[in-house]
Motif scaffolding. Sequence first.
Motif, PDB file in Angstrom:
ATOM      1  N   LYS A 159      -8.559  35.599 108.267  1.00 28.02           N
ATOM      2  CA  LYS A 159      -7.847  34.358 108.576  1.00 28.02           C
ATOM      3  C   LYS A 159      -6.470  34.289 107.928  1.00 28.02           C
ATOM      4  CE  LYS A 159     -11.104  32.589 111.099  1.00 28.02           C
ATOM      5  NZ  LYS A 159     -10.907  32.421 112.564  1.00 28.02           N
ATOM      6  N   ASN A 160      -6.358  34.809 106.695  1.00 31.75           N
ATOM      7  CA  ASN A 160      -5.110  34.676 105.956  1.00 31.75           C
ATOM      8  C   ASN A 160      -4.786  35.950 105.200  1.00 31.75           C
ATOM      9  OD1 ASN A 160      -4.424  31.750 106.345  1.00 31.75           O
ATOM     10  ND2 ASN A 160      -6.426  31.485 105.387  1.00 31.75           N
ATOM     11  N   LEU A 161      -3.505  36.171 104.978  1.00 34.83           N
ATOM     12  CA  LEU A 161      -3.072  37.232 104.097  1.00 34.83           C
ATOM     13  C   LEU A 161      -3.334  36.823 102.653  1.00 34.83           C
ATOM     14  CD1 LEU A 161       0.353  38.077 105.758  1.00 34.83           C
ATOM     15  CD2 LEU A 161      -1.664  39.557 105.737  1.00 34.83           C
ATOM     16  N   LYS A 162      -3.621  37.789 101.817  1.00 38.67           N
ATOM     17  CA  LYS A 162      -3.880  37.508 100.411  1.00 38.67           C
ATOM     18  C   LYS A 162      -2.562  37.303  99.672  1.00 38.67           C
ATOM     19  CE  LYS A 162      -6.126  39.402  96.285  1.00 38.67           C
ATOM     20  NZ  LYS A 162      -6.849  40.574  95.719  1.00 38.67           N
ATOM     21  N   PRO A 163      -2.394  36.176  98.968  1.00 38.56           N
ATOM     22  CA  PRO A 163      -1.155  35.947  98.218  1.00 38.56           C
ATOM     23  C   PRO A 163      -0.975  36.980  97.107  1.00 38.56           C
ATOM     24  CG  PRO A 163      -2.418  33.915  98.445  1.00 38.56           C
ATOM     25  CD  PRO A 163      -3.320  35.036  98.869  1.00 38.56           C
ATOM     26  N   SER A 164       0.261  37.353  96.870  1.00 37.20           N
ATOM     27  CA  SER A 164       0.589  38.238  95.763  1.00 37.20           C
ATOM     28  C   SER A 164       0.652  37.404  94.483  1.00 37.20           C
ATOM     29  CB  SER A 164       1.934  38.918  96.017  1.00 37.20           C
ATOM     30  OG  SER A 164       2.252  39.809  94.974  1.00 37.20           O
ATOM     31  N   GLU A 165       0.030  37.912  93.415  1.00 35.28           N
ATOM     32  CA  GLU A 165      -0.009  37.178  92.147  1.00 35.28           C
ATOM     33  C   GLU A 165       0.341  38.091  90.981  1.00 35.28           C
ATOM     34  OE1 GLU A 165      -3.910  35.454  92.058  1.00 35.28           O
ATOM     35  OE2 GLU A 165      -3.356  33.813  93.414  1.00 35.28           O
ATOM     36  N   ASN A 166       1.258  39.032  91.219  1.00 34.06           N
ATOM     37  CA  ASN A 166       1.705  39.924  90.160  1.00 34.06           C
ATOM     38  C   ASN A 166       2.655  39.196  89.216  1.00 34.06           C
ATOM     39  OD1 ASN A 166       0.449  42.355  91.315  1.00 34.06           O
ATOM     40  ND2 ASN A 166       1.980  42.117  92.922  1.00 34.06           N
ATOM     41  N   LEU A 167       2.651  39.598  87.958  1.00 33.93           N
ATOM     42  CA  LEU A 167       3.536  38.975  86.974  1.00 33.93           C
ATOM     43  C   LEU A 167       4.998  39.337  87.201  1.00 33.93           C
ATOM     44  CD1 LEU A 167       1.431  39.470  83.703  1.00 33.93           C
ATOM     45  CD2 LEU A 167       1.662  37.395  85.081  1.00 33.93           C
ATOM     46  N   TYR A 168       5.254  40.344  88.046  1.00 32.15           N
ATOM     47  CA  TYR A 168       6.616  40.800  88.294  1.00 32.15           C
ATOM     48  C   TYR A 168       7.140  40.418  89.677  1.00 32.15           C
ATOM     49  CZ  TYR A 168       3.804  44.494  90.459  1.00 32.15           C
ATOM     50  OH  TYR A 168       2.871  45.174  91.190  1.00 32.15           O
ATOM     51  N   ASP A 169       6.410  39.571  90.413  1.00 34.54           N
ATOM     52  CA  ASP A 169       6.850  39.191  91.758  1.00 34.54           C
ATOM     53  C   ASP A 169       8.194  38.475  91.708  1.00 34.54           C
ATOM     54  OD1 ASP A 169       4.694  40.268  93.114  1.00 34.54           O
ATOM     55  OD2 ASP A 169       3.483  38.455  92.940  1.00 34.54           O
ATOM     56  N   TRP A 170       9.062  38.825  92.622  1.00 33.22           N
ATOM     57  CA  TRP A 170      10.452  38.350  92.581  1.00 33.22           C
ATOM     58  C   TRP A 170      10.576  36.846  92.773  1.00 33.22           C
ATOM     59  CZ3 TRP A 170      14.483  42.194  94.935  1.00 33.22           C
ATOM     60  CH2 TRP A 170      14.244  43.469  94.412  1.00 33.22           C
ATOM     61  N   LEU A 171       9.697  36.259  93.557  1.00 30.62           N
ATOM     62  CA  LEU A 171       9.780  34.819  93.860  1.00 30.62           C
ATOM     63  C   LEU A 171       8.517  34.082  93.424  1.00 30.62           C
ATOM     64  CD1 LEU A 171      11.384  34.996  97.428  1.00 30.62           C
ATOM     65  CD2 LEU A 171      12.521  34.356  95.301  1.00 30.62           C
ATOM     66  N   GLY A 172       7.800  34.618  92.458  1.00 27.11           N
ATOM     67  CA  GLY A 172       6.568  33.983  92.016  1.00 27.11           C
ATOM     68  C   GLY A 172       5.417  34.281  92.961  1.00 27.11           C
ATOM     69  N   ASN A 173       4.323  33.571  92.785  1.00 27.43           N
ATOM     70  CA  ASN A 173       3.124  33.803  93.585  1.00 27.43           C
ATOM     71  C   ASN A 173       3.311  33.352  95.033  1.00 27.43           C
ATOM     72  OD1 ASN A 173       2.040  34.587  91.149  1.00 27.43           O
ATOM     73  ND2 ASN A 173       0.824  32.734  90.857  1.00 27.43           N
ATOM     74  N   GLY A 174       2.687  34.069  95.951  1.00 25.51           N
ATOM     75  CA  GLY A 174       2.748  33.672  97.360  1.00 25.51           C
ATOM     76  C   GLY A 174       2.583  34.858  98.284  1.00 25.51           C
ATOM     77  N   VAL A 175       2.552  34.570  99.571  1.00 25.01           N
ATOM     78  CA  VAL A 175       2.525  35.608 100.602  1.00 25.01           C
ATOM     79  C   VAL A 175       3.975  35.928 100.957  1.00 25.01           C
ATOM     80  CG1 VAL A 175       1.779  36.235 102.920  1.00 25.01           C
ATOM     81  CG2 VAL A 175       0.322  34.784 101.492  1.00 25.01           C
ATOM     82  N   TYR A 176       4.345  37.190 100.870  1.00 27.85           N
ATOM     83  CA  TYR A 176       5.748  37.582 100.998  1.00 27.85           C
ATOM     84  C   TYR A 176       6.114  38.035 102.409  1.00 27.85           C
ATOM     85  CZ  TYR A 176       7.051  37.202  96.110  1.00 27.85           C
ATOM     86  OH  TYR A 176       7.364  36.713  94.871  1.00 27.85           O
ATOM     87  N   PHE A 177       7.308  37.615 102.821  1.00 23.69           N
ATOM     88  CA  PHE A 177       7.865  38.016 104.113  1.00 23.69           C
ATOM     89  C   PHE A 177       9.340  38.368 103.949  1.00 23.69           C
ATOM     90  CE2 PHE A 177       4.340  35.214 105.131  1.00 23.69           C
ATOM     91  CZ  PHE A 177       3.703  35.863 106.176  1.00 23.69           C
ATOM     92  N   TRP A 178       9.778  39.350 104.741  1.00 17.69           N
ATOM     93  CA  TRP A 178      11.207  39.648 104.868  1.00 17.69           C
ATOM     94  C   TRP A 178      11.733  38.765 106.002  1.00 17.69           C
ATOM     95  CZ3 TRP A 178      12.824  43.560 101.494  1.00 17.69           C
ATOM     96  CH2 TRP A 178      11.800  44.341 100.940  1.00 17.69           C
ATOM     97  N   GLU A 179      12.735  37.968 105.716  1.00 15.99           N
ATOM     98  CA  GLU A 179      13.237  37.059 106.736  1.00 15.99           C
ATOM     99  C   GLU A 179      14.009  37.812 107.810  1.00 15.99           C
ATOM    100  OE1 GLU A 179      16.486  33.484 107.097  1.00 15.99           O
ATOM    101  OE2 GLU A 179      15.082  33.367 105.415  1.00 15.99           O
ATOM    102  N   ASN A 180      13.500  37.773 109.052  1.00 20.08           N
ATOM    103  CA  ASN A 180      14.181  38.332 110.212  1.00 20.08           C
ATOM    104  C   ASN A 180      14.637  39.776 109.977  1.00 20.08           C
ATOM    105  OD1 ASN A 180      14.977  37.916 112.891  1.00 20.08           O
ATOM    106  ND2 ASN A 180      17.108  37.608 112.283  1.00 20.08           N
TER     107      ASN A 180
END
Length: 209
Positions: free
Chosen positions: A29-50
Amino acid sequence: MHSRRRGLIIGFHECDRKVRDNIVTQKSKNLKPSENLYDWLGNGVYFWENNYDRALKYAKDIKNNTQKSNSKIENPSVLGAVIDLGYCMDLLDSSYLELLKHGYKLLTETNKKHGLEIPKNKPIGIGKEGDLLLRHLDCAVIETVHQFNEDNENRQGFDSVRGVFFEGDDLYENAGFKNKNHIQIAIRNPNCIKGYFIPRELNKKYPKT
């Protein structure tokens, strides 16, 4: 008053082909959110815009360089998504850059009070120069802002975070542009994702639309 981002955008998520197909066929149903301590924009599901090409390249990079991500990719692929950013912490907006400064101040004051070390952004590998790919500090600052919102009932939590990144080598001598510049989005509220799709290949007989 201007905090909600109106309209829909297209985002692309690098993943294994099996993950893409399971999401599109709703086996997952959903992508698993990223929860790494080094994520560039904090926790969440990441997308490259366009930016389909960048997403596919990164999927291939992960396959060949497993230290870049905790995700395992055997068949590099890209999942497309139609996204409403909702209440977005848009780091291309001056007001949210100021908010990020306040988040940094709160983080440093809290860590010093408890005798904790301030996280640092750093490149991958000990003693290496280059892009700060491990964003421990930035992630901690953004998560501090989110926690502050959660701890204060009168403050609305962010649905998403958006940021621009200047990454890679100069496009040409003395250039102000890098070959990996991109805009990334971290989705915290899964309801922001209105639908998923498998991106079609470009028909080169016709102009891009």
